[in-house]
Every structure is written in structure tokens, then in C-alpha cells.
Design an enzyme around this catalytic site. Structure first.
Site, PDB file in Angstrom:
ATOM      1  N   GLY A  53      13.859  22.705  11.250  1.00 49.47           N
ATOM      2  CA  GLY A  53      12.995  22.655  10.069  1.00 49.47           C
ATOM      3  C   GLY A  53      11.504  22.796  10.310  1.00 49.47           C
ATOM      4  O   GLY A  53      10.772  23.255   9.432  1.00 49.47           O
ATOM      5  N   GLU A 108       7.179  17.319  12.685  1.00 49.23           N
ATOM      6  CA  GLU A 108       8.406  17.227  11.876  1.00 49.23           C
ATOM      7  C   GLU A 108       8.172  17.884  10.517  1.00 49.23           C
ATOM      8  O   GLU A 108       7.052  17.890   9.998  1.00 49.23           O
ATOM      9  CB  GLU A 108       8.703  15.746  11.710  1.00 49.23           C
ATOM     10  CG  GLU A 108      10.044  15.197  11.760  1.00 49.23           C
ATOM     11  CD  GLU A 108      11.318  15.923  11.557  1.00 49.23           C
ATOM     12  OE1 GLU A 108      11.380  17.164  11.471  1.00 49.23           O
ATOM     13  OE2 GLU A 108      12.311  15.198  11.461  1.00 49.23           O
ATOM     14  N   ASP A 112      12.371  11.552   5.494  1.00 51.49           N
ATOM     15  CA  ASP A 112      13.244  11.177   4.384  1.00 51.49           C
ATOM     16  C   ASP A 112      13.634   9.705   4.575  1.00 51.49           C
ATOM     17  O   ASP A 112      12.860   8.816   4.246  1.00 51.49           O
ATOM     18  CB  ASP A 112      14.441  12.146   4.430  1.00 51.49           C
ATOM     19  CG  ASP A 112      15.332  12.091   3.221  1.00 51.49           C
ATOM     20  OD1 ASP A 112      14.826  11.819   2.134  1.00 51.49           O
ATOM     21  OD2 ASP A 112      16.547  12.322   3.363  1.00 51.49           O
ATOM     22  N   LEU A 117      12.826  10.079  12.783  1.00 52.87           N
ATOM     23  CA  LEU A 117      11.565   9.775  13.451  1.00 52.87           C
ATOM     24  C   LEU A 117      11.642   8.457  14.224  1.00 52.87           C
ATOM     25  O   LEU A 117      11.097   8.348  15.329  1.00 52.87           O
ATOM     26  CB  LEU A 117      10.436   9.720  12.417  1.00 52.87           C
ATOM     27  CG  LEU A 117       9.085  10.018  13.015  1.00 52.87           C
ATOM     28  CD1 LEU A 117       9.044  11.433  13.570  1.00 52.87           C
ATOM     29  CD2 LEU A 117       8.007   9.844  11.966  1.00 52.87           C
ATOM     30  N   ASP A 168      15.659  23.973   4.806  1.00 49.06           N
ATOM     31  CA  ASP A 168      16.835  24.719   4.343  1.00 49.06           C
ATOM     32  C   ASP A 168      17.751  23.894   3.472  1.00 49.06           C
ATOM     33  O   ASP A 168      17.637  22.673   3.389  1.00 49.06           O
ATOM     34  CB  ASP A 168      17.649  25.179   5.554  1.00 49.06           C
ATOM     35  CG  ASP A 168      18.410  24.020   6.186  1.00 49.06           C
ATOM     36  OD1 ASP A 168      17.783  22.961   6.425  1.00 49.06           O
ATOM     37  OD2 ASP A 168      19.621  24.133   6.410  1.00 49.06           O
TER      38      ASP A 168
HETATM   39  P1  IMP Z   1      15.517  11.445   7.942  1.00 50.04           P
HETATM   40  O1  IMP Z   1      16.124  11.119   9.267  1.00 50.04           O
HETATM   41  O2  IMP Z   1      16.375  10.942   6.809  1.00 50.04           O
HETATM   42  O3  IMP Z   1      14.091  11.035   7.783  1.00 50.04           O
HETATM   43  O4  IMP Z   1      15.693  12.982   7.749  1.00 50.04           O
HETATM   44  C1  IMP Z   1      14.847  13.875   8.194  1.00 50.04           C
HETATM   45  C2  IMP Z   1      15.524  15.220   8.272  1.00 50.04           C
HETATM   46  O5  IMP Z   1      16.385  15.500   7.170  1.00 50.04           O
HETATM   47  C3  IMP Z   1      14.459  16.265   8.203  1.00 50.04           C
HETATM   48  O6  IMP Z   1      14.002  16.573   9.483  1.00 50.04           O
HETATM   49  C4  IMP Z   1      15.154  17.423   7.533  1.00 50.04           C
HETATM   50  O7  IMP Z   1      15.750  18.232   8.512  1.00 50.04           O
HETATM   51  C5  IMP Z   1      16.212  16.800   6.676  1.00 50.04           C
HETATM   52  N1  IMP Z   1      15.782  16.724   5.267  1.00 50.04           N
HETATM   53  C6  IMP Z   1      15.504  15.621   4.556  1.00 50.04           C
HETATM   54  N2  IMP Z   1      15.162  15.899   3.286  1.00 50.04           N
HETATM   55  C7  IMP Z   1      15.205  17.248   3.202  1.00 50.04           C
HETATM   56  C8  IMP Z   1      14.939  18.179   2.123  1.00 50.04           C
HETATM   57  O8  IMP Z   1      14.577  17.829   0.988  1.00 50.04           O
HETATM   58  N3  IMP Z   1      15.111  19.491   2.417  1.00 50.04           N
HETATM   59  C9  IMP Z   1      15.499  19.937   3.638  1.00 50.04           C
HETATM   60  N4  IMP Z   1      15.737  19.105   4.664  1.00 50.04           N
HETATM   61  C10 IMP Z   1      15.606  17.775   4.454  1.00 50.04           C
HETATM   62 MG    MG Z   2      13.906  18.108  10.550  1.00 49.36          MG
END
Ligand code: IMP
Ligand code: MG
Length: 187
Positions: A53, A108, A112, A117, A168
Site C-alpha cells: 500500500g 505506511e 486503521d 504499526l 487497494d
Molecule cells: P491496521 O493494522 O488495522 O492498522 O491496518 C493497516 C492496514 O490495513 C493498512 O496498511 C492497509 O494495508 C489496510 N487498510 C486499512 N484500511 C484500509 C482502506 O480503507 N483501504 C485500503 N487498505 C486499508
Molecule cells: Mg499497508
């Protein structure tokens, strides 16, 4: 040179959330802050892009840096091909660089739940870097499950699925120049 056509929205792209110019202006600002913060470092900063991403954000950001830096990548997996949160982060591909005693900046695409992270910070901290910071283009604060320390943030966005500028949905839409809200069409 002819102007690059902006791809139109398709049925499942609901609206443009952040247009291409606004993204570029913000990337400029982030680069300026990073240039200021790391000015005068002796050894190159290591930018670690989280695949896939972050690849477009990283490409734009690193070309605006005037501090010495090298580019590296890491690949993690948390979601598979869907948007469901599992909280289960796996290391798929590690960095090529040794991070010990180096200034490391994690790049990054989006924060989300915060699990990715958090995993990276703990994993990298164990390698004894000289410093460890993070730059995240997008932040969805409403979705946070675990506290995440952020040093540089591009934009805070609402709790919607976004695509474009590297992001994506099942590998689609990464190369859109803008960031759009997406809702999968189910018919
Ligand atoms: P986390 O571990 O939940 O913080 O997720 C982070 C990862 O989820 C990011 O690096 C993205 O690859 C993916 N991600 C989270 N939300 C989105 C979105 O709205 N669109 C695309 N990818 C997302
Ligand atoms: Mg990512």
C-alpha cells in the site's frame, strides 16, 4: 506532453475523498517536516515502506527529501484479500538493511486498527535502531483498537474503505491518482 487523464469514478467508487493536488501538497509538507527533523544526520535515514500500500506514497515522498536516505521495504499481512480485521499480523518479507544503530522511518499508507504499526514498532525496537519514527498518509482514528504512536500524519479520514494512491480493494484501484471512498457493488 499531453495532460494525464484522471480516471473517472466507477460504480463502486462513491466519491473522491482527497484529490491528487491535495495529496501532493500534503506530501510536500510532510517532506519539509522530515527534512527539517533529520537535517544534519550523518548516516542515511532508512525509509521502510510497508508493502504494498505505501509504494506510491513512498515514491513521491522520498523524491522530495533532501536528507541522505536509502529505501527499503517490508511486507506484512493482516487481512488477506478482504477488508476484515483479524488483528493477526504476519511478516512475509523482511528488510534488506540491518536496522541496528540506524535512523528508521516507517512509511505506511493507512492506520486503521493500529495492529500493523504496533507489530512493526515492537519488531523494529527489538533491533535497536538509533531512532524510530513513523509517517502515515491516512489515519482512521475511529477504528483504532490499539494505541499507535504517530510522528507524521497526512490526513485524518472517516471510517470508510478507501482506494487509490497505492491503496487497494482486492488488489484493484492502487494506481488511481486520487483517494476515493469505495463501497463494493454486490449485484
Ligand atoms: P491496521 O493494522 O488495522 O492498522 O491496518 C493497516 C492496514 O490495513 C493498512 O496498511 C492497509 O494495508 C489496510 N487498510 C486499512 N484500511 C484500509 C482502506 O480503507 N483501504 C485500503 N487498505 C486499508
Ligand atoms: Mg499497508
Amino acid at each position: 506532453m499531453t495532460a494525464i487523464a484522471i480516471p473517472p469514478l466507477t460504480k463502486d467508487l462513491v466519491r473522491v475523498l482527497i484529490d491528487a493536488d491535495t495529496i501532493q501538497r500534503r506530501v510536500d509538507e510532510l517532506a519539509r517536516k522530515i527534512n527539517k527533523e533529520y537535517a544534519g544526520i550523518e548516516e542515511s535515514l532508512i525509509l521502510v515502506g510497508v508493502l504494498k500500500g505505501s509504494f506510491i506514497f513512498l515514491a513521491d515522498l522520498c523524491r522530495k527529501l533532501n536528507v541522505p536516505h536509502v529505501v527499503d521495504f517490508i511486507s506484512l499481512s493482516s487481512y488477506g484479500n478482504s477488508s476484515k480485521i483479524t488483528g493477526n499480523v504476519r511478516l512475509i518479507m523482511d528488510t534488506r538493511e540491518n536496522l541496528e544503530n540506524r535512523h528508521v522511518l516507517i512509511v505506511e499508507d493507512i492506520l486503521d486498527s493500529g495492529y500493523t504499526l504496533d507489530y512493526l514498532r515492537r519488531n523494529f525496537t527489538a533491533r535497536n535502531p538509533a531512532s524510530l519514527k513513523t509517517v502515515v498518509l491516512l489515519d482512521k482514528p475511529e477504528r483504532r483498537k490499539i494505541d499507535a504512536e504517530l510522528d507524521y500524519v497526512g490526513f485524518q479520514i472517516p471510517d470508510v474503505w478507501v482506494v487509490g494512491y497505492g491503496l487497494d480493494y482486492a488488489e484493484r484501484y492502487r494506481t488511481l491518482p486520487y483517494i476515493a471512498e469505495m463501497v463494493p457493488v454486490t449485484d
